[in-house]
Design an enzyme around this catalytic site. Structure first.
Site, PDB file in Angstrom:
ATOM      1  N   SER A 106       0.784  -1.230   0.000  1.00  0.00           N
ATOM      2  CA  SER A 106       0.000   0.000   0.000  1.00  0.00           C
ATOM      3  C   SER A 106       0.814   1.278   0.000  1.00  0.00           C
ATOM      4  O   SER A 106       0.240   2.371  -0.087  1.00  0.00           O
ATOM      5  CB  SER A 106      -0.970   0.005   1.187  1.00  0.00           C
ATOM      6  OG  SER A 106      -2.022  -0.910   0.951  1.00  0.00           O
ATOM      7  N   ASN A 208      -9.193  -0.217  -0.451  1.00  0.00           N
ATOM      8  CA  ASN A 208      -8.363  -0.224  -1.651  1.00  0.00           C
ATOM      9  C   ASN A 208      -9.128   0.227  -2.883  1.00  0.00           C
ATOM     10  O   ASN A 208      -8.535   0.709  -3.856  1.00  0.00           O
ATOM     11  CB  ASN A 208      -7.802  -1.628  -1.864  1.00  0.00           C
ATOM     12  CG  ASN A 208      -6.792  -2.009  -0.801  1.00  0.00           C
ATOM     13  OD1 ASN A 208      -5.660  -1.551  -0.811  1.00  0.00           O
ATOM     14  ND2 ASN A 208      -7.207  -2.843   0.142  1.00  0.00           N
TER      15      ASN A 208
END
Length: 399
Positions: A106, A208
């Site tokens: 991430s 996400n």
């Protein structure tokens, strides 16, 4: 030669803390390969360093059970120091390469957000405009309307969009799924099949899906692939020599790297999961980098070398994270970056990432210090077992 014939024997987890953490992940992030083996003596950590960071890495290997760990630290003198512990390969006992490549997970979000904010600075994107302006008709679902979600809300996780990984990764099992290429629209469609978590702007939830949409927005506005935009606008611009956005179908890491491992089932063996298709992460988690490059990126970003002053100020405008999010105490989210209070006072800026095989924790300070720690198995934030890699970042920045 098939992937199965090349795969080394898996090795059983040697530490209960990692078992607890990985077991929690398996509930939604399952991956299964069958093999057996035994932990080699070479995995025993070195001793006698006397360095706080090196000792911390050794504890991550010895006590938390990570196969390997590596770190890059930039001190107040501006010098970078690299450290490693454990092994790069459980089968052979090979050493962890200094500043080796890892899947950065991430941390990719900070790169994507940087490109979006560059487009804001160029007058091509308005942070407070609805997503509908840039991706008309695309964001629709139960309680989901692109007319009500702003670009800012995507980058700050206040959109209320459900997370596709919580839905699709339960099926991420076996070699077939690990080696499947996912189109960004497939990821988005998976999320939009579910109800909104809350009305836009009324809550916070890490998703996400927000960054898949941000990546699609970049492509629509620029007319170019996201990977190209991240490479040209960020990676090449500040000279990140070991960072790249994997190409379509690219499953191996290009440079020197420790292998990444995963526990497929509770109490089962650690398996080599280095080789996989990372397309399911895309704009939210596909990048490969090194601890040193992550320090260089976040230092350049926070130092104003990638964004104008106005855009950097927007990026650093944060919102609180709910206590039940089980994240590091005091963490706040800006636009693609986080702020975390340091034990020695002040804030550190970064993001961090977790993906099959690797966990990274990293942060920089406004006075030029930086630290990045990577371990070679997937870890999670759990209320009963705080993230020791994150604690080691704090140690590195405060020593």
């Amino acid at each position: 030669m098939s992937d199965r014939s090349r795969r080394p024997a898996a090795v059983r987890v040697g530490s209960q803390p990692l078992k607890r953490r990985v077991t929690a992940v398996v509930a939604v992030l399952a991956a299964a390969l069958a093999a057996g083996g035994a932990l080699p003596a070479a995995a025993a950590p070195a001793t006698g360093s006397g360095d706080a960071v090196r000792q911390g890495l050794e504890r991550l290997v010895r006590e938390d059970g990570y196969p390997g760990a590596l770190a890059a630290v930039v001190g107040g003198d501006g010098r970078t120091r690299h450290h490693t512990a454990g092994v790069a390969d459980l089968r052979t006992g090979a050493k962890v390469p200094v500043d080796g490549q890892v899947r950065a997970g991430s941390n990719t979000k900070a790169f994507t957000a940087t490109v979006v904010l560059q487009l804001v600075g160029e007058g091509k994107v308005d942070l407070d405009a609805p997503v509908e302006r840039y991706l008309p008709g695309l964001v629709r679902g139960d309680g989901i309307d692109g007319n009500r979600i702003t670009v800012r809300q995507l980058l700050q996780h206040t959109s209320g969009l459900p997370d596709y990984t919580a839905r699709m990764m339960a099926d991420y099992s076996g070699e077939a799924s690990r080696h499947t290429y996912y189109q960004p629209r497939t990821l988005l469609d998976t999320a939009l099949a579910h109800k909104a978590l809350f009305a836009p702007g009324t809550g916070w939830a890490y998703s996400n899906t927000n960054y898949v949409l941000a990546g699609l927005l970049v492509e629509k506005v620029t007319g170019r692939p996201l990977a190209e935009q991240i490479t040209r606008r960020v990676i090449d611009r500040i000279g990140l020599r070991h960072t790249y956005f994997p190409g379509v179908g690219e499953e191996d890491l290009r440079g020197r790297h420790p292998k990444g491992y995963h526990e497929a089932r509770p109490g089962g063996p650690l398996q080599d999961i280095t080789r996989l298709d990372p397309s399911w992460g895309w704009a939210a988690g596909q990048l490969v980098s090194t601890p040193g490059d992550l320090n260089r990126f976040f230092s350049a970003l926070m130092g104003g070398k990638l964004l104008g002053a106005a855009e950097l100020a927007q990026m650093r405008t944060t919102v609180a994270v709910p206590e039940d999010a089980a994240m590091h105490p005091g963490i706040r989210f800006g636009l693609g970056v986080t702020s975390t209070p340091l034990s020695c006072g002040g804030l550190a800026w970064g993001h961090g990432g977790s993906i099959f095989g690797y966990t990274t924790r990293n942060a920089v300070t406004d006075d030029g210090r930086a630290a990045a720690v990577a371990v070679t198995a997937l870890g999670t934030h759990m209320p009963e077992y705080r993230d020791n890699a994150q604690k080691l970042v704090d140690t590195a920045l405060c020593r």
